[in-house]
Write a protein that holds these residues in place. Sequence first.
Motif, PDB file in Angstrom:
ATOM      1  N   ASP A 204       2.500   2.031   3.214  1.00 57.96           N
ATOM      2  CA  ASP A 204       3.208   0.888   3.806  1.00 57.96           C
ATOM      3  C   ASP A 204       2.491   0.263   5.002  1.00 57.96           C
ATOM      4  O   ASP A 204       3.112  -0.418   5.808  1.00 57.96           O
ATOM      5  CB  ASP A 204       4.636   1.258   4.216  1.00 57.96           C
ATOM      6  CG  ASP A 204       5.536   1.495   3.018  1.00 57.96           C
ATOM      7  OD1 ASP A 204       5.253   0.929   1.948  1.00 57.96           O
ATOM      8  OD2 ASP A 204       6.519   2.246   3.148  1.00 57.96           O
ATOM      9  N   SER A 205       1.188   0.477   5.127  1.00 56.91           N
ATOM     10  CA  SER A 205       0.433  -0.100   6.238  1.00 56.91           C
ATOM     11  C   SER A 205       0.030  -1.549   5.977  1.00 56.91           C
ATOM     12  O   SER A 205      -0.495  -2.216   6.859  1.00 56.91           O
ATOM     13  CB  SER A 205      -0.817   0.733   6.512  1.00 56.91           C
ATOM     14  OG  SER A 205      -1.699   0.665   5.399  1.00 56.91           O
ATOM     15  N   GLY A 206       0.270  -2.033   4.774  1.00 65.66           N
ATOM     16  CA  GLY A 206      -0.087  -3.393   4.415  1.00 65.66           C
ATOM     17  C   GLY A 206       0.257  -3.650   2.968  1.00 65.66           C
ATOM     18  O   GLY A 206       0.938  -2.850   2.327  1.00 65.66           O
ATOM     19  N   PHE A 207      -0.241  -4.759   2.442  1.00 65.60           N
ATOM     20  CA  PHE A 207       0.049  -5.108   1.067  1.00 65.60           C
ATOM     21  C   PHE A 207      -1.027  -6.020   0.506  1.00 65.60           C
ATOM     22  O   PHE A 207      -1.861  -6.548   1.234  1.00 65.60           O
ATOM     23  CB  PHE A 207       1.424  -5.777   0.952  1.00 65.60           C
ATOM     24  CG  PHE A 207       1.546  -7.071   1.722  1.00 65.60           C
ATOM     25  CD1 PHE A 207       1.311  -8.294   1.104  1.00 65.60           C
ATOM     26  CD2 PHE A 207       1.906  -7.069   3.053  1.00 65.60           C
ATOM     27  CE1 PHE A 207       1.428  -9.484   1.807  1.00 65.60           C
ATOM     28  CE2 PHE A 207       2.030  -8.250   3.768  1.00 65.60           C
ATOM     29  CZ  PHE A 207       1.794  -9.460   3.141  1.00 65.60           C
ATOM     30  N   SER A 208      -1.014  -6.182  -0.800  1.00 63.66           N
ATOM     31  CA  SER A 208      -1.873  -7.148  -1.475  1.00 63.66           C
ATOM     32  C   SER A 208      -0.968  -8.113  -2.215  1.00 63.66           C
ATOM     33  O   SER A 208       0.154  -7.774  -2.572  1.00 63.66           O
ATOM     34  CB  SER A 208      -2.818  -6.437  -2.451  1.00 63.66           C
ATOM     35  OG  SER A 208      -2.089  -5.712  -3.405  1.00 63.66           O
ATOM     36  N   ASP A 209      -1.461  -9.322  -2.401  1.00 65.55           N
ATOM     37  CA  ASP A 209      -0.687 -10.295  -3.174  1.00 65.55           C
ATOM     38  C   ASP A 209      -1.617 -11.192  -3.968  1.00 65.55           C
ATOM     39  O   ASP A 209      -2.821 -11.206  -3.764  1.00 65.55           O
ATOM     40  CB  ASP A 209       0.272 -11.094  -2.295  1.00 65.55           C
ATOM     41  CG  ASP A 209      -0.407 -11.955  -1.247  1.00 65.55           C
ATOM     42  OD1 ASP A 209      -1.628 -12.113  -1.289  1.00 65.55           O
ATOM     43  OD2 ASP A 209       0.305 -12.483  -0.372  1.00 65.55           O
ATOM     44  N   CYS A 210      -1.027 -11.911  -4.916  1.00 67.40           N
ATOM     45  CA  CYS A 210      -1.808 -12.812  -5.766  1.00 67.40           C
ATOM     46  C   CYS A 210      -1.045 -14.118  -5.928  1.00 67.40           C
ATOM     47  O   CYS A 210       0.158 -14.182  -5.693  1.00 67.40           O
ATOM     48  CB  CYS A 210      -2.080 -12.168  -7.117  1.00 67.40           C
ATOM     49  SG  CYS A 210      -0.611 -11.764  -8.062  1.00 67.40           S
TER      50      CYS A 210
ATOM     51  N   THR B 117      -1.799  -2.334  -6.505  1.00 71.91           N
ATOM     52  CA  THR B 117      -2.731  -1.674  -5.602  1.00 71.91           C
ATOM     53  C   THR B 117      -3.098  -0.309  -6.189  1.00 71.91           C
ATOM     54  O   THR B 117      -2.238   0.402  -6.698  1.00 71.91           O
ATOM     55  CB  THR B 117      -2.088  -1.505  -4.214  1.00 71.91           C
ATOM     56  OG1 THR B 117      -1.625  -2.788  -3.770  1.00 71.91           O
ATOM     57  CG2 THR B 117      -3.072  -0.979  -3.208  1.00 71.91           C
ATOM     58  N   ILE B 118      -4.368   0.052  -6.121  1.00 80.73           N
ATOM     59  CA  ILE B 118      -4.833   1.325  -6.672  1.00 80.73           C
ATOM     60  C   ILE B 118      -4.569   2.432  -5.653  1.00 80.73           C
ATOM     61  O   ILE B 118      -5.108   2.388  -4.539  1.00 80.73           O
ATOM     62  CB  ILE B 118      -6.329   1.258  -7.015  1.00 80.73           C
ATOM     63  CG1 ILE B 118      -6.586   0.153  -8.042  1.00 80.73           C
ATOM     64  CG2 ILE B 118      -6.830   2.606  -7.522  1.00 80.73           C
ATOM     65  CD1 ILE B 118      -8.040  -0.140  -8.299  1.00 80.73           C
ATOM     66  N   PRO B 119      -3.733   3.417  -5.997  1.00 79.54           N
ATOM     67  CA  PRO B 119      -3.417   4.501  -5.058  1.00 79.54           C
ATOM     68  C   PRO B 119      -4.664   5.286  -4.658  1.00 79.54           C
ATOM     69  O   PRO B 119      -5.560   5.504  -5.464  1.00 79.54           O
ATOM     70  CB  PRO B 119      -2.457   5.398  -5.849  1.00 79.54           C
ATOM     71  CG  PRO B 119      -1.909   4.533  -6.925  1.00 79.54           C
ATOM     72  CD  PRO B 119      -3.003   3.565  -7.257  1.00 79.54           C
ATOM     73  N   GLY B 120      -4.734   5.682  -3.397  1.00 78.07           N
ATOM     74  CA  GLY B 120      -5.851   6.482  -2.912  1.00 78.07           C
ATOM     75  C   GLY B 120      -7.085   5.682  -2.546  1.00 78.07           C
ATOM     76  O   GLY B 120      -8.110   6.255  -2.210  1.00 78.07           O
ATOM     77  N   THR B 121      -7.002   4.360  -2.634  1.00 76.01           N
ATOM     78  CA  THR B 121      -8.137   3.512  -2.271  1.00 76.01           C
ATOM     79  C   THR B 121      -7.740   2.608  -1.115  1.00 76.01           C
ATOM     80  O   THR B 121      -6.571   2.460  -0.799  1.00 76.01           O
ATOM     81  CB  THR B 121      -8.596   2.638  -3.454  1.00 76.01           C
ATOM     82  OG1 THR B 121      -7.553   1.723  -3.804  1.00 76.01           O
ATOM     83  CG2 THR B 121      -8.970   3.478  -4.649  1.00 76.01           C
ATOM     84  N   VAL B 122      -8.735   2.005  -0.498  1.00 75.45           N
ATOM     85  CA  VAL B 122      -8.482   1.080   0.592  1.00 75.45           C
ATOM     86  C   VAL B 122      -8.841  -0.319   0.122  1.00 75.45           C
ATOM     87  O   VAL B 122      -9.958  -0.569  -0.314  1.00 75.45           O
ATOM     88  CB  VAL B 122      -9.339   1.454   1.824  1.00 75.45           C
ATOM     89  CG1 VAL B 122      -9.142   0.445   2.942  1.00 75.45           C
ATOM     90  CG2 VAL B 122      -8.998   2.846   2.301  1.00 75.45           C
TER      91      VAL B 122
ATOM     92  N   PHE C   1       0.852  -1.182   0.000  1.00 74.66           N
ATOM     93  CA  PHE C   1       0.000   0.000   0.000  1.00 74.66           C
ATOM     94  C   PHE C   1       0.892   1.237   0.000  1.00 74.66           C
ATOM     95  O   PHE C   1       2.028   1.200   0.484  1.00 74.66           O
ATOM     96  CB  PHE C   1      -0.904   0.033   1.229  1.00 74.66           C
ATOM     97  CG  PHE C   1      -1.849  -1.141   1.353  1.00 74.66           C
ATOM     98  CD1 PHE C   1      -2.192  -1.923   0.263  1.00 74.66           C
ATOM     99  CD2 PHE C   1      -2.394  -1.465   2.578  1.00 74.66           C
ATOM    100  CE1 PHE C   1      -3.064  -2.992   0.386  1.00 74.66           C
ATOM    101  CE2 PHE C   1      -3.269  -2.529   2.715  1.00 74.66           C
ATOM    102  CZ  PHE C   1      -3.597  -3.294   1.616  1.00 74.66           C
ATOM    103  N   LYS C   2       0.379   2.334  -0.519  1.00 78.53           N
ATOM    104  CA  LYS C   2       1.172   3.557  -0.642  1.00 78.53           C
ATOM    105  C   LYS C   2       1.758   4.016   0.695  1.00 78.53           C
ATOM    106  O   LYS C   2       2.870   4.505   0.764  1.00 78.53           O
ATOM    107  CB  LYS C   2       0.315   4.664  -1.255  1.00 78.53           C
ATOM    108  CG  LYS C   2       1.081   5.909  -1.568  1.00 78.53           C
ATOM    109  CD  LYS C   2       0.249   6.912  -2.305  1.00 78.53           C
ATOM    110  CE  LYS C   2       1.099   8.126  -2.652  1.00 78.53           C
ATOM    111  NZ  LYS C   2       0.390   9.040  -3.515  1.00 78.53           N
TER     112      LYS C   2
END
Length: 75
Positions: free
Chosen positions: A19-25, A63-68, A16-17
């Motif tokens: 750095d509070s978390g991340f996404s993965d596939c 990850t799409i910036p500005g989104t949660v 995440f922008k």
Amino acid sequence: MQCKGHSGKICGIDWFKDDSGFSDCCQSGMVAFYDLSQQRVEMSRNKYYDFQRRGVSITSIATIPGTVMEAVAAS
């Protein structure tokens, strides 16, 4: 900290922008999101935002910036 969520091979990770978390596939067609502050406190993650498409290998994620908890995944 262990971040569990996949049964297939991880193909992509994007932080995440803030750095509070991340996404993965992964190859098994799943996208997972990890909020590290929630994971640290509760020792689990919220699976509400996860996505799975069986039979499709997801090869990359952004990850799409500005989104949660939103991302674009490609297969």
